[in-house]
Scaffold this motif. Structure first.
Motif, PDB file in Angstrom:
ATOM      1  N   ILE A   1      17.215  -3.025 -15.089  1.00  0.00           N
ATOM      2  CA  ILE A   1      15.982  -2.332 -14.717  1.00  0.00           C
ATOM      3  C   ILE A   1      15.489  -2.845 -13.369  1.00  0.00           C
ATOM      4  CG2 ILE A   1      13.592  -1.906 -15.391  1.00  0.00           C
ATOM      5  CD1 ILE A   1      14.488  -2.310 -18.318  1.00  0.00           C
ATOM      6  N   GLN A   2      15.517  -1.992 -12.364  1.00  0.00           N
ATOM      7  CA  GLN A   2      15.128  -2.373 -11.009  1.00  0.00           C
ATOM      8  C   GLN A   2      14.031  -1.442 -10.491  1.00  0.00           C
ATOM      9  OE1 GLN A   2      16.532  -5.074  -9.511  1.00  0.00           O
ATOM     10  NE2 GLN A   2      17.795  -5.411 -11.335  1.00  0.00           N
ATOM     11  N   HIS A   3      13.067  -2.017  -9.769  1.00  0.00           N
ATOM     12  CA  HIS A   3      12.039  -1.178  -9.155  1.00  0.00           C
ATOM     13  C   HIS A   3      12.648  -0.292  -8.072  1.00  0.00           C
ATOM     14  CE1 HIS A   3       8.844  -4.185 -10.530  1.00  0.00           C
ATOM     15  NE2 HIS A   3       8.494  -3.036 -11.042  1.00  0.00           N
TER      16      HIS A   3
ATOM     17  N   LEU B   1       5.274   2.419 -12.764  1.00  0.00           N
ATOM     18  CA  LEU B   1       6.081   2.043 -13.928  1.00  0.00           C
ATOM     19  C   LEU B   1       6.662   0.662 -13.661  1.00  0.00           C
ATOM     20  CD1 LEU B   1       7.364   2.747 -16.641  1.00  0.00           C
ATOM     21  CD2 LEU B   1       9.190   3.937 -15.403  1.00  0.00           C
ATOM     22  N   THR B   2       6.300  -0.316 -14.480  1.00  0.00           N
ATOM     23  CA  THR B   2       6.763  -1.685 -14.272  1.00  0.00           C
ATOM     24  C   THR B   2       8.065  -1.939 -15.018  1.00  0.00           C
ATOM     25  OG1 THR B   2       5.596  -2.631 -16.182  1.00  0.00           O
ATOM     26  CG2 THR B   2       4.367  -2.451 -14.107  1.00  0.00           C
ATOM     27  N   ARG B   3       8.803  -2.933 -14.561  1.00  0.00           N
ATOM     28  CA  ARG B   3      10.052  -3.315 -15.223  1.00  0.00           C
ATOM     29  C   ARG B   3       9.778  -3.777 -16.652  1.00  0.00           C
ATOM     30  NH1 ARG B   3      13.044  -7.749 -12.157  1.00  0.00           N
ATOM     31  NH2 ARG B   3      14.723  -7.152 -13.580  1.00  0.00           N
TER      32      ARG B   3
ATOM     33  N   LYS C   1       0.850  -1.188   0.000  1.00  0.00           N
ATOM     34  CA  LYS C   1       0.000   0.000   0.000  1.00  0.00           C
ATOM     35  C   LYS C   1       0.887   1.239   0.000  1.00  0.00           C
ATOM     36  CE  LYS C   1      -3.951  -2.132   2.319  1.00  0.00           C
ATOM     37  NZ  LYS C   1      -4.778  -2.161   1.100  1.00  0.00           N
ATOM     38  N   LEU C   2       0.730   2.049  -1.022  1.00  0.00           N
ATOM     39  CA  LEU C   2       1.542   3.253  -1.141  1.00  0.00           C
ATOM     40  C   LEU C   2       0.946   4.393  -0.324  1.00  0.00           C
ATOM     41  CD1 LEU C   2       2.360   3.326  -4.963  1.00  0.00           C
ATOM     42  CD2 LEU C   2       3.712   2.341  -3.108  1.00  0.00           C
ATOM     43  N   LYS C   3       1.826   5.193   0.229  1.00  0.00           N
ATOM     44  CA  LYS C   3       1.383   6.429   0.857  1.00  0.00           C
ATOM     45  C   LYS C   3       1.027   7.424  -0.241  1.00  0.00           C
ATOM     46  CE  LYS C   3       4.461   5.698   4.807  1.00  0.00           C
ATOM     47  NZ  LYS C   3       5.626   6.225   5.569  1.00  0.00           N
ATOM     48  N   SER C   4       0.328   8.466   0.116  1.00  0.00           N
ATOM     49  CA  SER C   4      -0.138   9.426  -0.887  1.00  0.00           C
ATOM     50  C   SER C   4       1.010  10.133  -1.601  1.00  0.00           C
ATOM     51  CB  SER C   4      -1.053  10.469  -0.238  1.00  0.00           C
ATOM     52  OG  SER C   4      -0.357  11.184   0.774  1.00  0.00           O
ATOM     53  N   ASP C   5       2.195  10.146  -0.972  1.00  0.00           N
ATOM     54  CA  ASP C   5       3.335  10.839  -1.577  1.00  0.00           C
ATOM     55  C   ASP C   5       4.354   9.867  -2.164  1.00  0.00           C
ATOM     56  OD1 ASP C   5       4.246   9.793   0.793  1.00  0.00           O
ATOM     57  OD2 ASP C   5       5.300  11.605   1.454  1.00  0.00           O
ATOM     58  N   GLU C   6       3.956   8.625  -2.425  1.00  0.00           N
ATOM     59  CA  GLU C   6       4.868   7.625  -2.968  1.00  0.00           C
ATOM     60  C   GLU C   6       4.440   7.190  -4.364  1.00  0.00           C
ATOM     61  OE1 GLU C   6       6.533   5.267   0.970  1.00  0.00           O
ATOM     62  OE2 GLU C   6       4.652   4.581   0.055  1.00  0.00           O
ATOM     63  N   VAL C   7       5.414   6.769  -5.159  1.00  0.00           N
ATOM     64  CA  VAL C   7       5.143   6.286  -6.508  1.00  0.00           C
ATOM     65  C   VAL C   7       6.239   5.287  -6.900  1.00  0.00           C
ATOM     66  CG1 VAL C   7       6.418   8.200  -7.588  1.00  0.00           C
ATOM     67  CG2 VAL C   7       4.677   6.979  -8.903  1.00  0.00           C
ATOM     68  N   TRP C   8       5.851   4.267  -7.672  1.00  0.00           N
ATOM     69  CA  TRP C   8       6.832   3.298  -8.154  1.00  0.00           C
ATOM     70  C   TRP C   8       7.520   3.822  -9.403  1.00  0.00           C
ATOM     71  CZ3 TRP C   8       8.828  -0.327  -5.396  1.00  0.00           C
ATOM     72  CH2 TRP C   8       8.082  -0.987  -4.421  1.00  0.00           C
ATOM     73  N   GLY C   9       8.848   3.790  -9.394  1.00  0.00           N
ATOM     74  CA  GLY C   9       9.640   4.162 -10.553  1.00  0.00           C
ATOM     75  C   GLY C   9      10.652   3.079 -10.867  1.00  0.00           C
ATOM     76  N   ILE C  10      11.619   3.415 -11.693  1.00  0.00           N
ATOM     77  CA  ILE C  10      12.644   2.474 -12.136  1.00  0.00           C
ATOM     78  C   ILE C  10      14.028   3.068 -11.903  1.00  0.00           C
ATOM     79  CG2 ILE C  10      13.700   1.415 -14.188  1.00  0.00           C
ATOM     80  CD1 ILE C  10      11.181  -0.043 -13.259  1.00  0.00           C
TER      81      ILE C  10
END
Length: 222
Positions: free
Chosen positions: A72-74, A156-158, A40-49
């Motif tokens: 390429i790593q999460h 953003l997925t690998r 569960k992400l916090k409101s100020d978090e995002v997945w990148g690479i």
């Protein structure tokens, strides 16, 4: 976000609440792909690479995966990360509807590095008009490990990142246009949503056929 192989009544993943599945079986089949980003992400978090340079790539354990996949790593980013203020928008990806930002400490902070090399990062930063990266990226040719994220804050997925790099690699290796019999538009017509979606689906299918099961799910990025 819905797993693309699902239909009918959908239930959200209890771990993250962002991906929805039609059955426990479908969720189990997708777990290997989904597990690294299931939280569960916090409101100020995002997945990148994190796009590794050669030096950092050499520091991780070897595997049978292609080199680009290992690069390429999460990475979990805070929305206050400087990439959102200083990162470069990748014009080519923006042109076909995939708004990526790329950030390099070497380019954006002036940090010095030696001989680490990151060709995939340079490829992502190409301009629409001439297919070349800006002069600072070309001169440096060594932006070190970079961070890539979607400007719209979507995950953003690998797999999507790898397909995007493969698309750019094809553009740069065949700058005069694609054979019409393969369905590609020649010349400047290739940077379109339709062209990228066509390539994206074919790339996923090809990778799945050679046993890379993480490419079973064609999560469309656009």
């Amino acid at each position: 976000m819905t797993a693309p192989f699902c239909s009918g009544e959908l239930k959200a993943c209890s771990g993250c609440g962002t991906v929805r599945y039609c059955s426990k079986k479908c969720q189990t089949e997708d777990w290997k792909v989904h597990k690294p980003v299931c939280r569960k992400l916090k409101s100020d978090e995002v997945w990148g690479i994190k796009l590794l340079c050669k030096r950092d790539l050499a520091a991780i354990p070897p595997s049978s995966e292609p080199e680009i996949s290992r690069r390429i790593q999460h990475i979990l980013l805070n929305k206050n990360h400087p990439i959102f203020r200083q990162g470069d928008l990748c014009p080519a990806t923006q042109a076909y509807g995939f708004p990526l930002l790329i950030y390099s400490d070497v380019i954006h902070q002036g940090r010095q590095t030696q001989g680490s090399g990151n060709q995939p990062a340079v490829y992502l930063r190409i301009e629409v008009g001439n297919g070349l990266a800006p002069p600072d990226w070309q001169i440096v040719q060594d932006p070190d490990t970079c961070i890539v994220v979607r400007r719209d804050y979507k995950p953003l997925t690998r797999e999507a990142m790898e397909a995007c790099y493969a698309f750019h690699s094809m553009l740069l290796s065949d700058a005069y246009g694609w054979p019409e019999e393969e369905g590609w538009a020649p010349g400047g017509e290739h940077l379109t949503r339709a062209a990228f979606q066509l390539f994206y689906k074919k790339y996923y299918r090809d990778q799945n056929e050679v046993g890379r099961k993480q490419f079973k799910s064609v999560l469309r990025p656009l």
